[in-house]
Design a protein around this motif. Structure first.
Motif, short mmCIF file in Angstrom:
data_model
loop_
_atom_site.label_atom_id
_atom_site.label_comp_id
_atom_site.label_asym_id
_atom_site.label_seq_id
_atom_site.Cartn_x
_atom_site.Cartn_y
_atom_site.Cartn_z
N ILE A 81 7.01 8.31 9.27
CA ILE A 81 5.92 7.23 10.57
C ILE A 81 6.13 5.86 10.63
O ILE A 81 6.91 5.71 9.40
CB ILE A 81 4.50 7.93 9.90
N GLY A 82 5.53 5.34 11.15
CA GLY A 82 6.09 3.69 11.37
C GLY A 82 7.30 3.88 11.60
O GLY A 82 8.40 5.02 12.50
N GLY A 83 8.27 3.31 11.16
CA GLY A 83 9.05 2.71 11.12
C GLY A 83 10.00 3.88 11.14
O GLY A 83 11.14 3.61 10.91
N SER A 84 9.65 4.96 9.97
CA SER A 84 10.74 5.96 9.89
C SER A 84 10.68 7.47 11.01
O SER A 84 11.16 7.90 10.59
CB SER A 84 9.85 6.51 8.41
N SER A 100 11.67 8.36 4.75
CA SER A 100 10.11 7.57 3.90
C SER A 100 10.96 6.62 3.02
O SER A 100 11.31 6.65 1.98
CB SER A 100 8.76 7.90 3.82
N LYS A 101 10.92 5.00 3.73
CA LYS A 101 11.40 4.16 2.75
C LYS A 101 10.82 3.81 0.54
O LYS A 101 11.79 4.21 -0.18
CB LYS A 101 10.80 2.76 2.98
N THR A 102 9.33 4.60 1.03
CA THR A 102 8.77 4.58 0.05
C THR A 102 8.61 5.60 -0.97
O THR A 102 8.46 6.29 -1.49
CB THR A 102 7.34 3.77 -0.14
N THR A 130 4.39 7.66 1.68
CA THR A 130 3.76 7.75 2.42
C THR A 130 2.77 8.76 2.40
O THR A 130 3.50 10.21 3.07
CB THR A 130 3.97 7.44 3.33
N GLY A 185 11.07 -1.65 7.65
CA GLY A 185 10.48 -0.13 7.97
C GLY A 185 11.45 -0.41 9.46
O GLY A 185 11.20 0.60 9.85
N ARG A 186 10.36 -1.48 10.27
CA ARG A 186 10.13 -0.96 11.18
C ARG A 186 11.67 -1.37 11.92
O ARG A 186 12.18 -2.35 13.05
CB ARG A 186 9.20 -2.23 11.91
N GLN A 230 4.77 -1.76 17.90
CA GLN A 230 5.16 -1.68 15.29
C GLN A 230 6.00 -3.03 15.60
O GLN A 230 5.16 -3.80 14.62
CB GLN A 230 5.60 -0.30 15.24
N GLU A 276 3.11 -5.20 14.12
CA GLU A 276 2.60 -5.65 12.51
C GLU A 276 3.91 -6.55 11.97
O GLU A 276 3.64 -6.78 11.01
CB GLU A 276 4.01 -3.74 12.17
N GLN A 311 3.82 -6.39 5.49
CA GLN A 311 2.31 -5.65 6.80
C GLN A 311 0.87 -5.32 5.15
O GLN A 311 1.10 -4.27 5.37
CB GLN A 311 3.18 -4.33 7.02
N VAL A 338 -2.29 -3.03 6.58
CA VAL A 338 -2.61 -1.80 6.61
C VAL A 338 -2.56 -0.89 5.40
O VAL A 338 -3.33 0.06 5.50
CB VAL A 338 -0.75 -0.69 7.06
N LYS A 393 -5.92 2.09 3.80
CA LYS A 393 -5.37 3.48 3.09
C LYS A 393 -5.36 3.75 1.51
O LYS A 393 -5.54 5.09 1.40
CB LYS A 393 -3.37 3.23 3.02
#
Ligand code: F6P
Length: 547
Positions: free
Chosen positions: A152-155, A205-207, A210, A267-268, A349, A353, A505, A508, A512
């Motif tokens: 999601i997002g940048g991914s 996913s970077k992290t 998510t 990410g983006r 984004q 972002e 960012q 966000v 969450k």
């Protein structure tokens, strides 16, 4: 540090606008036959005509002075040399290293990152070739026909946008799908007609924490095991792209099937990293490197060209001019190319972002506007939806028109008609139509004098609405790479002028955190937290009673 709007450079621009705000673009063009020829800039296969902006040569001089006051040249150097310009996370910002095709050393904390970048690229190349030529098989030994990127997002947005933009470079035997939304509909609808034996999931996913991605990945894993009846099928059908080996392993993906990237990739800004795996699978590794090469060419231009002849800098400063001195709060991106369908959403984004920030690097609250609302969709559909407001509404909307000279689908006269519309829109937005011209047109169309008087105010256009026009010869991996890098650097330059951190960012996070609390309550069937406001509590109550 002093806020940028207290500097003489800023104040000079404020004064300049009050002197020139009654001058119409029509007049500027009429008085200056060399305007269009002068106000163009070409780099990395992109031709920018910025003459239809509310500017004079003096405006540009003042804007370049503002950029120098903000130390844009020094900050640009820091971007490329690995300084930790993401100050709140103390990280370098080096998406440019990912596409550094010159392979010159790029140092982060005394370590050259280029060997790491090249090693991951080599692994990507091997894997992409294996999947594309059928050597990588699923659990039952069948070749892969469908790739599902879960992120999601940048991914998600970058690979999705690029895969769509470069569809002519894809082969029909390998389809790429994207699942991002936590709404179960997204995954269910995507896998409904897929054959699990020939489907490969990329968990991106970077992290690797998510919520949306982890939830979708778990459900996809369950689906695969249910369909193939064996837990060991997972290793044949799941790979990961992440910076977090520990979490990838905990999810059950062998680190040998993980493609790595690093915390200095935002990410983006990550489509150039292993996050670009779905792109490379879709268009082939060589075309993926062409995308990188196009971006690198734009990087070199941005890095070395003087501000006055620098495409991203010019676009950035024009944006600052509208946001801060003329009061525009939005920016439309309008590609006249169906393949660029997701381009505006991607830079929604990328821009919002990055520059949707209210404090400077030092944490001081800004008292000037920062990032605009970015939106748009391909022409000509947009013309039949929202262009009315751009032409005659009361809000100023600077627009970027983007078009290829050549179409990948030269069908009859479609492309000439498409481009004619693109050019006509920018001309109409610039010129407008005076009341006298509107009356003349109505009379010529056979309207009575009475009707003409009544209708003319509705048919009059103020014009003076600013646009950029960006032309590429064709949307190829190379020109697309350059186009994306252009917008990335534009965003960076604006962040420098506004002195905000374009690479974190924090905004966000709050939503969450509250979602986690609310989820627990929805799962328990009771509203437990007495700190909810009455509206949120009532909404939860309604949901619980009616589900
Ligand atoms: O929307 C917040 C965000 O952190 C983005 O910056 C990022 O692109 C997205 O979530 C996905 O993050 P990850 O790649 O870590 O799953």
């Amino acid at each position: 540090m002093t806020l940028i709007n207290t500097t003489p450079a800023w104040q000079a621009l404020t004064a300049h606008w009050s002197e020139m705000n009654t001058t119409h673009l029509r007049t500027l063009f009429a008085n200056d036959p060399g305007r269009a020829a002068r106000m163009t800039c070409t780099a990395a296969g992109i031709y920018l005509d910025y003459s239809k902006n509310l500017i004079t040569d003096h405006t540009l001089d003042l804007l370049f002075a503002l950029a120098r006051t903000a130390q844009l040249e020094q900050r640009r150097e820091q971007l490329f040399n690995g300084t930790a310009i993401n100050t709140t996370e103390n990280r370098a910002v080096l998406h440019t290293a990912l596409r550094n095709r010159s392979n010159t050393p790029v140092m982060v904390d005394g370590h050259d990152v280029m060997p790491d970048v090249n090693a991951v690229l080599m692994r990507l190349e091997r894997f992409v070739n294996q999947v594309r030529n059928g050597e990588w098989t699923g659990f039952t030994g069948q070749a892969i026909t469908d790739v599902v990127n879960i992120g999601i997002g940048g991914s998600n947005l970058g690979p999705k946008m690029v895969c769509q933009a470069l569809k002519p470079y894809q082969r029909p035997s390998l389809r790429v799908h994207f699942v991002s939304n936590i709404d179960g509909t997204h995954l269910s609808e995507t896998i409904r007609d897929l054959n699990p034996k020939t489907t490969l999931f990329i968990v991106a996913s970077k992290t690797f924490t998510t919520l949306e991605t982890m939830t979708n990945a778990q459900s996809a894993r369950r689906w695969l095991i249910d369909q193939l009846g064996d837990d060991s099928a997972v290793r044949h059908h799941f790979v990961a792209v992440s910076t977090n080996t520990e979490k990838v392993t905990a999810f059950g993906i062998d680190p040998a099937q993980m493609f790595e990237f690093w915390d200095w990739v935002g990410g983006r800004y990550s489509l150039w990293s292993a996050i670009g795996l779905p792109i490379a699978l879709a268009i082939g590794y060589d075309n993926f490197t062409e995308l990188l090469a196009g971006a690198h060419e734009m990087d070199q231009h941005f890095h070395s060209a003087p501000l006055e002849n620098n495409l991203p800098v010019i676009m950035a400063l024009l944006g600052v001019w509208y946001v801060n001195f003329i009061g525009a709060s939005t920016q439309a991106i309008l590609p006249y190319d169906q393949y660029l369908e997701h381009f505006a959403a991607y830079f929604q984004q990328g821009d919002m972002e990055s520059n949707g920030k209210h404090v400077t690097h030092d944490g001081e609250r800004v008292n000037y506007a920062t990032g605009p609302i970015v939106w748009g969709q391909p022409g000509t559909d947009g013309q039949h939806a929202f262009y009315q407001l751009i032409h005659q509404g009361t809000t100023l909307i600077p627009c970027d028109f983007i078009a290829p000279v050549q179409s990948h689908n030269p069908l009859g006269d479609h492309h000439a008609k498409l481009i004619a519309n693109c050019f006509a829109q920018t001309e109409a937005l610039m010129r407008g139509r005076t009341l006298e011209e509107a009356e003349a047109a109505l009379l010529a169309a056979g309207r009575s004098e009475v009707d003409t008087k009544r209708l003319a105010p509705h048919c009059q256009f103020d014009g003076n609405r600013p646009t950029n026009t960006l032309l590429v010869n064709e949307v190829t991996p190379r020109t697309l790479g350059a186009l994306i890098a252009l917008y990335e650097h534009k965003i960076f330059c604006q962040g420098v002028v506004w002195n905000v951190n374009s690479f974190d960012q924090w905004g966000v996070e709050l939503g969450k955190q509250l979602a986690t609390i609310i989820l627990k309550e929805l799962e328990s069937g009771r509203v437990l937290n007495t700190e909810h406001d009455s509206s949120t509590a009532a909404l939860m109550d309604y949901f619980l009673k009616n589900r």
